[in-house]
Design an enzyme around this catalytic site. Structure first.
Site, PDB file in Angstrom:
ATOM      1  N   LYS A 119     -25.438  20.386 -69.956  1.00  0.00           N
ATOM      2  CA  LYS A 119     -24.233  19.601 -70.212  1.00  0.00           C
ATOM      3  C   LYS A 119     -23.625  19.145 -68.900  1.00  0.00           C
ATOM      4  O   LYS A 119     -23.523  19.926 -67.935  1.00  0.00           O
ATOM      5  CB  LYS A 119     -23.238  20.460 -71.002  1.00  0.00           C
ATOM      6  CG  LYS A 119     -21.919  19.794 -71.352  1.00  0.00           C
ATOM      7  CD  LYS A 119     -21.050  20.791 -72.115  1.00  0.00           C
ATOM      8  CE  LYS A 119     -19.723  20.213 -72.555  1.00  0.00           C
ATOM      9  NZ  LYS A 119     -18.926  21.205 -73.312  1.00  0.00           N
ATOM     10  N   SER A 194     -17.982  19.655 -77.710  1.00  0.00           N
ATOM     11  CA  SER A 194     -18.204  18.657 -76.672  1.00  0.00           C
ATOM     12  C   SER A 194     -19.606  18.692 -76.070  1.00  0.00           C
ATOM     13  O   SER A 194     -19.974  17.808 -75.294  1.00  0.00           O
ATOM     14  CB  SER A 194     -17.173  18.846 -75.543  1.00  0.00           C
ATOM     15  OG  SER A 194     -17.260  20.148 -74.972  1.00  0.00           O
ATOM     16  N   SER A 218     -17.092  24.204 -78.639  1.00  0.00           N
ATOM     17  CA  SER A 218     -17.929  23.127 -78.110  1.00  0.00           C
ATOM     18  C   SER A 218     -19.404  23.454 -77.956  1.00  0.00           C
ATOM     19  O   SER A 218     -20.211  22.557 -77.716  1.00  0.00           O
ATOM     20  CB  SER A 218     -17.381  22.658 -76.760  1.00  0.00           C
ATOM     21  OG  SER A 218     -16.129  22.037 -76.929  1.00  0.00           O
TER      22      SER A 218
END
Length: 503
Positions: A119, A194, A218
Site C-alpha cells: 500500500k 483504504s 482499512s
C-alpha cells in the site's frame, strides 16, 4: 455555528475555504450528540490505561494449548516479473497500482523470490510514497524501506508494486491523484478502503499477499469486499516505522492474503519490536490453540442489527463449522459497541488534524472528503479528546468481561457486499445506505481497543460478491483467530475462488 468554527480554525492556524468550513461544521454537528453524551458521563480513568491493555500490562496470558508457530516457505506460481505482467493487465481494468516496481533483487529465505504488494502509505526504498495525494505526487524516493517491508525483503520476498489507497488512508473512494479502484469481482463496485489496491492485487492472483494499514477497518474492509483474509493485529505488535502516520492511537499495519495460513506466515515475519516504534514491544509467541473447546461469543445489537441476510448466512456457516469441530457458543454482549465508531473517529480525526496542520495551507489540493473528515478534529476540545481516550479503556473493560468467558468473538466484518460506484452506497436486504453509515460498524471496535481482528471470506451473496465474518480475540491472541480461520478454510473453498476474468 459555521462562523464560530471557522473563526476557531483560523485562530488555530488552519486556513479553510468557506465550503471547507461548511463541510467541517456539518460533520461536527453530526457527531456532537455522541460527544455530548460522553461529556455527561464523568470518569476518573487515566487515559493511558488504554495503552496497558495491548502492551501486556493488563492483557490475558497466551494459552499454552496448541502449537507455537514458525514461518514456513511459501510457493507461488509466478515470478516477480510474471506477477508484474498480470498486475499491469489487471490495472488496466481496476486502476489498482500507483507504481510498478521492476528489477528489484530477491534475497534468500523462506519467501525467496515471492512477489508481494505494498500500500502506498508504506515506504519502499528508492520509491516515492505518495499516499495518493496530489500534494505528494512529486515526493522524493524513500531513503529506506519501512520495517515491515525490510523484514519481508530480508526473508527473500520481492515488492512489485505501490498500490492505490484513499488519500492519506482517510479520504474518499475517489482520490484526486488516482481515482477509484474497482472491485475485481465487479468493476462497477469499489474495492474498498483504504488498502484498496493491495486487496485488488491479491484478489486477481498477481501476488500471494500484500501489506496494508488499518485505522478503522482499512485492511479488513477491502479484504471482505474482495473475498480475502485480512488481519488487523494487536496494537503495537507490528512496527509502524516508515509508514505515513494517520492516528497514533488507532493505526496498525497488517497482511492481506487469500488464506489464514499465508497471513500467519507473513504476520510472524513482520511482528515484534524494531527499536524505533515506541509502541512496538516484545511479544509472546504466536500460538495456535485447538478449535475443539474454543468458546465463541456472538454479540448482537448494534453489531448485527443492520446487516444483509447473505452476510448473516456467511457468519452462521462459519460458526456452524467451528461448533461442529467442538467449539461452544457462550454468552457475551458489548453494550458500548454502538459508540465505538463515532468516538473512535473523534480520536482518529483529532490526531489526523494535528498531523496535517503543517500542510493546512495546501488543503485546497486535498481530496474534499479528506478535508471534511479530518477537519472535524480541528475544533475538538482537549477535554473531549481525553474523555474519548478514557472511553477506550471503558470499552476494553467491556471486552475483558466478554473474554472472561470467551476465547473468540464473531460478528459480520461489514454489513453488505461491495459499494457501488460512483456514489459508494451499499445495499442491505434491498435498501440503499450511505457508505459511512454502514461500513465500519464492527471494525472500529478493534482499532479503538487495540484488539486483533481477522476478516474471513464466508461465501457469496446473490449478487455474486463476497461476504465476510470478523473474528476478534483478546490482545496478542492472533493465533486464536488464525487457528479458527485455518480450520474453516480447510473445510471450505470460498477463499480459493478467483474473480471472473482473473482466474
Amino acid at each position: 455555528m459555521s462562523d464560530a468554527l471557522g473563526a476557531l480554525a483560523a485562530h488555530l492556524g488552519y486556513r479553510l475555504t468557506p465550503p471547507q468550513v461548511e463541510a467541517m461544521a456539518a460533520a461536527v454537528a453530526a457527531t456532537e450528540p455522541h460527544a455530548a453524551a460522553l461529556r455527561a458521563e464523568p470518569t476518573l480513568i487515566d487515559p493511558d490505561q488504554g495503552n496497558a491493555w495491548s502492551s501486556g500490562v493488563r492483557s490475558p496470558s497466551v494459552p499454552s494449548e496448541g502449537g507455537t508457530f514458525s514461518p514456513v516457505g511459501l510457493s507461488w506460481p509466478l515470478s516477480p516479473a510474471e506477477a508484474l505482467v498480470r498486475l499491469r493487465a489487471a490495472h488496466e481494468t481496476l486502476n489498482c497500482t500507483i507504481a510498478f516496481l521492476d528489477d528489484r533483487t530477491p534475497g534468500d529465505g523462506p519467501l525467496a523470490n515471492i512477489p508481494f504488494a505494498v500500500k502506498d502509505v508504506i515506504d519502499v526504498a528508492g520509491v516515492p510514497t505518495t499516499a495518493a495525494s496530489l500534494t505528494r505526487k512529486d515526493a522524493p524516493p524513500a531513503a529506506e524501506s519501512a520495517t515491515v517491508v525490510a523484514r519481508l525483503e530480508a526473508a527473500g520476498a520481492v515488492a512489485i508494486s505501490k498500490d492505490t489507497t484513499t488519500e492519506f488512508a482517510v479520504g474518499g473512494p475517489h482520490p484526486p491523484l488516482t481515482g477509484a479502484t474497482r472491485n475485481p469481482w465487479d468493476p462497477r463496485r469499489w474495492a474498498g478502503g483504504s488498502s484498496m489496491g493491495t486487496a485488488a492485487a491479491v484478489a486477481v492472483g498477481a501476488v500471494p499477499f500484500g501489506l496494508g494499514t488499518d485505522v478503522g477497518g482499512s485492511v479488513r474492509l477491502p479484504s471482505a469486499w474482495c473475498g480475502l483474509t485480512g488481519l488487523k493485529p494487536t496494537a503495537g505488535s507490528v512496527p509502524r516505522t516508515g509508514v505515513v502516520p494517520l492516528s497514533w492511537t488507532a493505526e496498525t499495519v497488517g497482511p492481506i492474503a487469500r488464506d489464514a495460513a499465508t497471513v500467519a506466515t507473513v504476520f510472524d515475519l513482520i511482528r515484534g519490536p524494531d527499536g524505533r516504534d515506541p509502541r512496538a514491544r516484545e511479544l509472546p509467541p504466536l500460538v495456535f490453540p485447538d478449535v475443539r473447546g474454543l468458546r465463541i461469543a456472538l454479540p448482537g445489537g448494534y453489531l448485527t442489527e443492520l446487516c444483509d441476510s447473505a452476510v448473516r448466512a456467511g457468519v452462521a456457516e462459519l460458526v456452524d463449522a467451528l461448533t461442529a469441530a467442538g467449539a461452544v457458543i457462550v454468552p457475551g454482549e458489548i453494550p458500548g459497541a454502538e459508540r465505538a465508531l463515532p468516538i473512535g473517529y473523534e480520536i482518529v480525526f483529532t490526531e489526523a488534524a494535528a498531523l496535517h496542520r503543517i500542510d493546512a495551507d495546501r488543503w485546497d489540493s486535498y481530496d474534499p472528503v479528506t478535508v471534511a473528515r479530518i477537519s472535524q478534529g480541528i475544533t475538538t476540545p482537549a477535554s473531549d479528546y481525553l474523555r474519548a481516550l478514557q472511553f477506550r479503556a471503558e470499552l476494553q473493560a467491556e471486552l475483558d468481561a466478554v473474554f472472561a468467558g470467551a476465547d473468540l468473538i464473531i460478528v459480520p466484518t461489514t454489513p453488505a457486499t461491495a459499494p457501488r460506484l460512483p456514489d459508494c452506497t451499499v445495499t442491505i436486504d434491498g435498501e440503499r445506505y450511505p457508505l459511512y453509515a454502514a461500513q465500519s460498524r464492527a471494525t472500529m471496535l478493534g482499532n479503538l481497543t487495540g484488539a486483533p481482528g481477522l476478516a474471513v471470506p464466508t461465501g457469496f451473496a446473490p449478487d455474486g460478491l463476497p461476504v465476510s465474518a470478523l473474528l476478534i480475540a483478546p490482545p496478542h491472541r492472533e493465533g486464536t483467530v488464525l487457528a479458527a480461520a485455518r480450520h474453516y478454510q480447510e473445510h471450505t473453498d470460498h477463499h480459493r475462488r478467483r474473480p471472473p476474468g482473473f482466474a
